[in-house]
Structures are given as structure tokens and as C-alpha cells.
Design an enzyme around this catalytic site. Structure first.
Site, mmCIF file in Angstrom:
data_model
loop_
_atom_site.group_PDB
_atom_site.id
_atom_site.type_symbol
_atom_site.label_atom_id
_atom_site.label_comp_id
_atom_site.label_asym_id
_atom_site.label_seq_id
_atom_site.Cartn_x
_atom_site.Cartn_y
_atom_site.Cartn_z
ATOM 1 N N GLU A 115 -4.739 -55.130 11.567
ATOM 2 C CA GLU A 115 -4.097 -53.972 10.945
ATOM 3 C C GLU A 115 -2.590 -54.159 11.017
ATOM 4 O OE1 GLU A 115 -5.459 -50.595 13.198
ATOM 5 O OE2 GLU A 115 -7.553 -50.964 12.706
ATOM 6 N N LYS A 117 1.050 -52.924 12.179
ATOM 7 C CA LYS A 117 1.584 -52.040 13.213
ATOM 8 C C LYS A 117 2.748 -51.294 12.596
ATOM 9 C CE LYS A 117 2.834 -51.810 18.025
ATOM 10 N NZ LYS A 117 4.096 -51.067 17.914
ATOM 11 N N ASP A 119 5.705 -48.649 12.134
ATOM 12 C CA ASP A 119 6.705 -48.089 13.033
ATOM 13 C C ASP A 119 6.876 -46.608 12.738
ATOM 14 O OD1 ASP A 119 8.153 -48.799 15.153
ATOM 15 O OD2 ASP A 119 9.743 -49.821 14.040
ATOM 16 N N TYR A 226 -5.790 -44.876 12.584
ATOM 17 C CA TYR A 226 -6.134 -46.230 13.021
ATOM 18 C C TYR A 226 -7.232 -46.319 14.090
ATOM 19 C CZ TYR A 226 -2.422 -45.263 16.465
ATOM 20 O OH TYR A 226 -1.639 -44.705 17.425
ATOM 21 N N LYS A 315 3.749 -59.257 17.375
ATOM 22 C CA LYS A 315 4.959 -58.725 16.752
ATOM 23 C C LYS A 315 5.610 -59.710 15.787
ATOM 24 C CE LYS A 315 6.451 -54.969 18.264
ATOM 25 N NZ LYS A 315 7.006 -54.712 19.553
ATOM 26 N N CYS A 419 31.594 -54.330 45.189
ATOM 27 C CA CYS A 419 30.663 -53.659 44.272
ATOM 28 C C CYS A 419 31.453 -52.763 43.308
ATOM 29 C CB CYS A 419 29.672 -52.830 45.084
ATOM 30 S SG CYS A 419 28.732 -51.659 44.094
ATOM 31 N N CYS A 422 30.664 -48.898 44.679
ATOM 32 C CA CYS A 422 31.102 -48.380 45.982
ATOM 33 C C CYS A 422 32.364 -49.073 46.493
ATOM 34 C CB CYS A 422 29.979 -48.478 47.010
ATOM 35 S SG CYS A 422 29.487 -50.167 47.406
ATOM 36 N N CYS A 438 23.991 -55.209 45.514
ATOM 37 C CA CYS A 438 24.853 -54.497 46.446
ATOM 38 C C CYS A 438 23.909 -53.914 47.492
ATOM 39 C CB CYS A 438 25.611 -53.371 45.750
ATOM 40 S SG CYS A 438 26.305 -52.188 46.918
ATOM 41 N N CYS A 443 25.725 -46.674 48.503
ATOM 42 C CA CYS A 443 26.463 -46.930 47.258
ATOM 43 C C CYS A 443 26.166 -45.826 46.242
ATOM 44 C CB CYS A 443 26.053 -48.293 46.719
ATOM 45 S SG CYS A 443 26.640 -48.655 45.065
HETATM 46 S S1 IVH Z 1 -3.985 -48.821 18.139
HETATM 47 C C1 IVH Z 1 -5.177 -48.091 22.380
HETATM 48 N N1 IVH Z 1 -3.254 -49.453 15.701
HETATM 49 O O1 IVH Z 1 1.641 -48.728 18.245
HETATM 50 C C2 IVH Z 1 -4.678 -48.613 21.074
HETATM 51 N N2 IVH Z 1 -1.599 -48.575 17.146
HETATM 52 O O2 IVH Z 1 2.236 -49.653 21.201
HETATM 53 C C3 IVH Z 1 -3.420 -47.992 20.663
HETATM 54 N N3 IVH Z 1 0.604 -48.305 16.144
HETATM 55 O O3 IVH Z 1 1.445 -45.837 20.143
HETATM 56 C C4 IVH Z 1 -3.132 -47.822 19.300
HETATM 57 N N4 IVH Z 1 0.063 -49.058 14.133
HETATM 58 O O4 IVH Z 1 1.536 -45.493 17.658
HETATM 59 C C5 IVH Z 1 -2.858 -48.973 16.887
HETATM 60 N N5 IVH Z 1 -2.772 -50.037 13.522
HETATM 61 C C6 IVH Z 1 -2.380 -49.544 14.687
HETATM 62 C C7 IVH Z 1 -1.045 -49.119 14.914
HETATM 63 C C8 IVH Z 1 -0.701 -48.649 16.176
HETATM 64 C C9 IVH Z 1 1.045 -48.558 14.889
HETATM 65 C C10 IVH Z 1 1.433 -47.776 17.249
HETATM 66 C C11 IVH Z 1 0.783 -46.622 17.958
HETATM 67 C C12 IVH Z 1 0.903 -46.882 19.418
HETATM 68 C C13 IVH Z 1 1.773 -48.076 19.479
HETATM 69 C C14 IVH Z 1 1.257 -48.969 20.578
#
Ligand code: IVH
Length: 683
Positions: A115, A117, A119, A226, A315, A419, A422, A438, A443
Site C-alpha cells: 500500500e 504510505k 502522509d 487501510y 520509506k 559545560c 552550568c 556534563c 547542571c
Molecule cells: S497501517 C499497525 N497502512 O503511517 C499498522 N498505516 O507509522 C499501522 N499510514 O499512524 C498502520 N498509510 O497513519 C498503515 N497504508 C497504510 C498507511 C499507514 C499511512 C500511517 C498511519 C500510521 C503511520 C505509521
């Protein structure tokens, strides 16, 4: 004359027509009627609802415009925690994850779902009897904010479901703004002279967390579902892929770019395709998410407390930029570390202005040959602090200066390095460590950050004391260390007189401090701020020792017996409790009532299952897994994720996995569900 029944029927018919067209437009992106025809239907519905307010309901499509503003969001407990995801950044790391997973899954065969990811912002939507009941943010994973009113305004979230959905269930997904939606929103804001959002993620998060849902309603928010969080009262499919198909059939919006992937090669291919095409996507994605398709394996593999073992985020390379490194500053961390950081000519990277970036440590700076005055590449990835990747040596003019941490430190009166906080000559670099510290425990930078850490969310969660107030309490001498917090109630007048703090806030803070006395032992251990002890280690320690005194009396050797604790952590914990100042703080915390009796009461041997470790595998018929674990815990036992020599019992339900095999290998007693229930009842 129309009878009330006729009106009600007419209203229902209009709603279901509008819901259908909403779905065609916002979920499938394939409308069947023109905007004008849609507007006509909506107008007719609104007119009827106005005329017959007795028929107005919250889930009517006319109600997507938002409701009256609220003062604050309520809190929602998540029945099952919302976890985050582990990350990998290369094929090598992906393979390592895969091999680990293969090993943990024993002989089970599995495939994947890939899938994007996205943002945005994670939300959990609970439906009861076919209607959206609650929408919540992730929060700390266990408790989120109730943003139901706001989520009702997101057109692609169904308010009521047509097909026969489970009576109670929760879906999870990502609320986001498309690139186009983001651009439009910022253009609008620019025209109105309002501050612009840095990126779609911030814009989505800001929109969803509006106290006035009418504002949320005007933002072009979208969602992709998701996963299914949990479901009751109906059997749901056995694979993630089929579950997503099922959710689609219930009208949920699922990303059409999801793919079923047979093996690791297919995963790599999926990544390569989207890494190249990410800029063409209508939304911003920072990577792909790989999920194991077989849901029985999700149970089997479990999680680390923060991240599931059955999924990983792979990523995309981080967003980079170049700028000039003006100087290197040194800050003092909570545990006394001297942290070099880059002071940069401000630069915008992927929509965010960056002025400072992490430089980790002196060795790293030397290895990368980063010099003050260099043109440097910086990168930011997701939420983490931006970092300096390295210099562009070809841009050097010859006036760049090499960095030495010691040379950069201020000098005391004797001309010795001191430091930055301090001013004491208290700098050491312990053998084998890369950081300078330190070691002056008085401190101020450290003392103040210890207070801040102690009150923070994951620690004692004392609301109302953040970075600024910790700094103020400390600099005004009201709170010199964490134990002083519990004496603040005798200094209410001084607290009230602090800059900008009124009576009400002062009382709220005092109440929050009182409340924090009841936090579980693991939180307290974490809150103490022992070097190398994060929240996970704190939980392990709390489980193992049960009282703070037993932990404080443990030798480094005893601590090292715990499998997850290495010599460095063991040494740090033992040293912490040997220090006089820390002993004194513990005594004062105790006399303030911070270590409540109940915790001491749950010492091993006090309860029938005390000291017994259970591992559950497979599906139970009469209990859910969390219920079974709760019962075991209530009798003093612990429920662990993996089978080790220390495991006392393995409970095997239907379709057990590799844990059962492992139990047999180690000769650990195996209970079936009936035996477990007998054991729980007879105790
Ligand atoms: S699965 C337990 N699927 O990524 C599994 N997350 O770091 C958790 N996110 O907070 C989520 N696209 O908001 C999943 N296709 C996707 C996603 C996804 C974005 C985000 C999600 C989560 C974060 C995880």
C-alpha cells in the site's frame, strides 16, 4: 395533506439517493449526475428537514457542514491500541525484516499486500449498528481525541452503511489533503492574508483538529481506509486483502493502488514503481507499507509494543536540500550529553523552513568531514529532526573550519573547557562512548529537562507543565528537582503569580500533579529519566521487579539476567540508584505518596498466578485474546509475546502457529482453552 409517515419516507429516500451520489462522487470518483442535479436533491432534503425538524438526524448527509464549535475535544480510549510502523530504508533492511519475519512465522506460508504510505493523519472510525458512532485521532495510541463532529464533514467517510456490516466494528485509515486540495487551500489563505500551511500533512492535521467543525467542513479532506481495527458480531475475512475488498463493499474508500504481492521480489518491484512515480500521485506518499496478508499471522507475530511485526514501512528517500552551515552549537541534553547541532542559513526543504539540524556527535562530524562554513546537504524524513547528510566539498573556498567539540566549549575562569549550561569543568567522555557528557548533576539544563521529561505525556503525563513552564518553575527556584513538584501545592501563591499563570491554571496544574501519583510503576521508572531506559525497558523492569525498591536494590549482575538488558543499560540503572541525590529524590517522592501501596501489593507470590509467564497462540473460542490476557494478569500472571525457557505455559487455541512448535521443542506445558479456563476459575 402529507402524513408524517410520507414525509419520513420521502426524507429517507432523498438521503439514500444523496448518499449514493456522494459515494459515486467522493469514493469512486465517478459521478452519475451533474452538480446541479445533486444540489437540487440536497436543497429538497434540507427544506424538508427544516420544515419537519423531528426527522433531522446526525447521520443525514445534510449535516456534513459541521456543527457548533466545542471548547475542547473529549478523550476516546482505543479498545485496541493504534500502533505505529517500523521503518526500513533499503532493500537490505527490507530483506532483514523479511528474514526475521520468516523465522518468527515458523513454517507458515504467507504473501503480502503493498500500500502507499500516505502522509496524513491516522484516525479510527467506530460504527455501531451501521452508523458512524465515533471518530478519533491516534493520540498516544491508547487514547485519542474525539473528533467525530469533524470527521462527519469528510465526504468520503460514510455516515451510515447500506449493506450488512458487523454490528460493531472499527476501521482505521489516513485522513489527508490531496496536493490539489492543499494548493487550493493555501491559495485561498494567501488571498485572505492568512499564514500558509507548510505541507499537506500539517494542513490535514490542522483541519481535522479544528474545534469548529464548520471550518473542517470547508477543507477538502479525503480518507483512505487501510485496515479493520476490530469487529464484533460477524465473522470477517481471513486475509487483509479480502478484508479490504469487504470494506470496499461496505462503501469505504480504499486506495486503488493497493496490490496483492506474492513474494519479496514483487514487493521490491512495487516499491521501485512508486518511488519513480511518487511525484505524479495526487497525494503525498513518503513510502510504501508492506503488510502480511494472512491475518492469523498478525495474531501470531504480535507487536513490539509500538509496532506490529506483521507490517513495515519501506520509506522513499528523504527530501533533501542544500544550504550553508553557519556554525555548530552545543546543547546539553537531559542525561548530560553534549549535543552538537548545525546552525544553518535558513532553507526550505519540501515546504518546511529549516534553520537547525542534527549533527549527532563529534566522530560523525569528523567522519563526514563537515566543516563550519561548508555548503551542506540536509535532509528531513517524516517527523524526525532534519539532519546534515554531508558537505559538498567542491564548494569549499578554503576558509572553512574543522570542528572540535572541546575547542568549541566555553572556558571557565581557569581557562578550562566548561559545560555551556552550568559553566563547570565537568566534561567527560566515558570510555567506549561516542558522546561527551556534563557530569554535574546540578547542571541547570539537565535539571530542567529532567523536570520536563518527568511531566511529559509518555511519563507522568502532568498536563499543563510543558517546556516553558518547566523552565520557569526551575529558574524561579520553585521546583529544583522532580520531587519538588509534589510540594508545589504549598506554594500555590507563588505559582499563581508566575508570569501569565492565573488561579485556574494553577489549580489545574496542582490537580494534574496530584493525579500523577497514581501512575503505574513502568511510567514512574521511565519518568525518572535513567540514561538508556526508554519506555519499553521501563515496562520490562516494572514487570520484572514490581516495586521500585526491588528495582533500586538490584545489582547490575541481577539486571543483566533479564534477556533484553545488556551490560550498558544494567550499569546505568544500578549507578542511577546508587547516587545519593537520586536516593534522596526517591525518598521524597515516596513520602509525597508517589509510589502507591497497590503496586507493592502486586508483588510476586501474592496472587495465585504470580510469577507465571503465559504465551497465547491461536484463536480462543470463548474469550478474545485481550480478555484472556487481562484475566491472567488479574491473577498476577504475565502474558508474553514469545516462547522462551522462562515461559511456564503456552495456551494453544484454534490454528496455533510456530509458538506451539517452539513450546514442544522446549518441553513447556501446553494448555488448551478448556484447561486455561479451569485454571483461571479454580484460582
Ligand atoms: S497501517 C499497525 N497502512 O503511517 C499498522 N498505516 O507509522 C499501522 N499510514 O499512524 C498502520 N498509510 O497513519 C498503515 N497504508 C497504510 C498507511 C499507514 C499511512 C500511517 C498511519 C500510521 C503511520 C505509521
Amino acid at each position: 395533506m402529507t402524513s408524517p409517515d410520507d414525509v419520513s419516507r420521502k426524507i429517507e429516500k432523498l438521503r439514500s439517493e444523496i448518499n449514493h451520489h456522494n459515494y459515486r462522487y467522493y469514493v469512486l470518483d465517478s459521478p452519475e449526475i451533474s452538480d446541479a442535479e445533486y444540489d437540487d436533491l440536497m436543497r429538497e432534503l434540507k427544506q424538508l428537514e427544516e420544515q419537519y425538524p423531528q426527522f433531522l438526524t446526525e447521520d443525514s448527509p445534510s449535516q456534513r457542514v459541521g456543527a457548533a464549535p466545542v471548547e475542547a475535544f473529549g478523550v476516546v480510549a482505543h479498545p485496541q491500541p493504534l500502533l505505529s510502523l517500523g521503518n526500513v530504508f533499503s532493500e537490505n533492511e527490507l530483506e532483514a525484516w523479511y528474514n526475521r519475519t520468516l523465522r518468527l512465522a515458523g513454517n507458515s506460508r504467507f504473501d503480502f499486500v503493498g500500500e502507499h504510505k500516505i502522509d496524513g493523519l491516522a484516525v479510527a472510525l467506530t460504527y455501531i449498528d451501521g452508523k458512524l458512532a465515533t471518530g478519533a485521532t491516534r493520540g498516544d495510541g491508547f487514547r485519542g481525541e474525539d473528533i467525530t463532529q469533524n470527521l462527519r464533514t469528510v465526504r468520503s467517510i460514510p455516515l451510515s452503511l447500506t449493506s450488512d456490516a458487523p454490528p460493531r466494528f472499527e476501521v482505521r485509515g489516513e485522513v489527508f489533503l490531496s496536493r490539489q486540495g492543499f494548493k487550493k487551500l493555501n491559495e485561498q489563505r494567501a488571498a485572505e492574508g492568512q499564514a500558509l500551511f507548510a505541507n499537506p500533512r500539517n494542513a490535514a492535521a490542522g483541519s481535522v483538529r479544528q474545534l469548529d467543525s464548520r471550518i473542517t467542513a470547508r477543507r477538502p479532506l479525503d480518507i483512505y481506509i487501510y485496515m479493520l481495527g476490530w469487529a464484533e458480531g460477524k465473522t470477517t475475512p481471513a486475509t487483509h486483502w479480502e478484508t479490504m475488498e469487504y470494506l470496499k463493499s461496505l462503501d469505504f474508500k480504499v486506495n486503488p493502488n493497493n496490490r496483492q504481492l506474492q513474494d519479496l521480489d514483487a514487493v521490491k518491484e512495487y516499491y521501485r514503481i512508486w518511488e519513480k512515480q511518487r511525484e505524479d500521485l495526487p497525494y503525498e506518499a513518503d513510502g510504501i507499507v508492506i503488510k502480511i496478508n494472512q491475518l492469523n499471522l498478525h495474531d501470531e507475530l504480535g507487536d513490539t509494543g509500538h509496532e506490529p511485526r506483521w507490517a513495515i514501512a519501506y520509506k522513499f528517500p528523504a527530501v533533501q536540500g542544500t544550504t550553508r552551515l553557519k556554525d555548530i552549537g552545543i546543547s546539553v541534553g537531559r542525561t548530560g550529553t553534549l549535543n552538537p547541532y548545525a546552525i544553518l542559513e535558513p532553507v526550505s526543504v519540501g515546504g518546511v523552513t529549516i534553520k537547525q539540524a542534527a549533527l549527532h556527535n563529534e566522530d560523525d562530524i569528523r567522519r563526514k568531514d563537515i566543516r563550519i562554513g561548508d555548503t551542506v546537504i540536509i535532509q528531513r524524513a517524516g517527523e524526525v529532526i532534519p539532519e546534515v547528510v554531508g558537505p559538498i566539498a567542491s564548494k569549499r573556498t578554503g576558509i572553512e573550519k574543522e570542528f572540535s567539540l572541546i575547542a568549541k566549549l566555553p572556558k571557565n575562569e581557569q581557562g578550562e573547557p566548561a559545560c555551556p549550561s552550568c559553566g563547570k569543568n565537568s566534561i567527560v567522555r566515558p570510555e567506549g562512548e561516542i558522546m561527551y557528557y556534563c557530569v554535574n548533576s546540578a547542571c541547570p539544563a539537565q535539571a530542567q529537562q529532567r523536570i520536563e521529561h518527568f511531566t511529559s505525556r509518555g511519563a507522568m503525563d502532568i498536563r499543563g507543565i510543558g517546556e516553558n513552564l518547566s523552565a520557569m518553575l526551575f529558574s524561579q527556584g520553585l521546583v529544583k528537582d522532580i520531587a519538588d513538584l509534589y510540594r508545589l501545592k504549598d506554594k500555590r501563591d507563588e505559582l499563581t503569580n508566575l508570569e501569565k499563570l492565573g488561579e485556574k491554571s494553577a489549580d489545574n496544574i496542582l490537580a494534574a500533579i496530584e493525579k500523577s501519583k497514581k501512575r503505574p510503576l513502568s511510567r514512574i521508572i521511565f519518568a525518572l529519566g535513567i540514561r538508556h531506559v526508554g519506555s519499553e525497558t521501563a515496562e520490562i523492569l516494572a514487570d520484572e521487579f514490581r516495586t521500585i525498591d526491588d528495582l533500586a536494590n538490584a545489582t547490575a549482575e541481577r539486571l543483566e539476567e533479564i534477556s533484553t538488558i545488556g551490560p550498558k543499560i544494567a550499569e546505568s540503572i544500578a549507578a542511577f540508584f546508587q547516587q545519593d541525590e537520586n536516593k534522596d529524590i526517591l525518598t521524597r517522592l515516596k513520602s509525597a505518596g508517589v509510589f502507591p501501596e497497590e503496586m507493592a501489593a502486586s508483588k510476586p507470590a501474592d496472587l495465585p498466578l504470580s510469577g507465571k509467564e503465559f504465551v497465547l497462540t491461536g484463536r480462543l473460542e470463548s474469550l478474545s485474546r485481550p480478555e484472556a490476557e487481562a484475566k491472567i494478569k488479574a491473577l498476577g500472571g504475565t502474558a508474553k509475546g514469545s516462547v522462551t525457557r522462562k515461559t511456564d505455559y503456552v495456551v494453544a487455541g484454534a490454528d496455533p502457529g510456530s509458538k506451539l512448535t517452539r513450546a514442544r521443542e522446549l518441553g513447556i506445558p501446553v494448555l488448551d482453552e478448556k484447561k486455561l479456563l479451569e485454571m483461571l476459575e479454580n484460582k
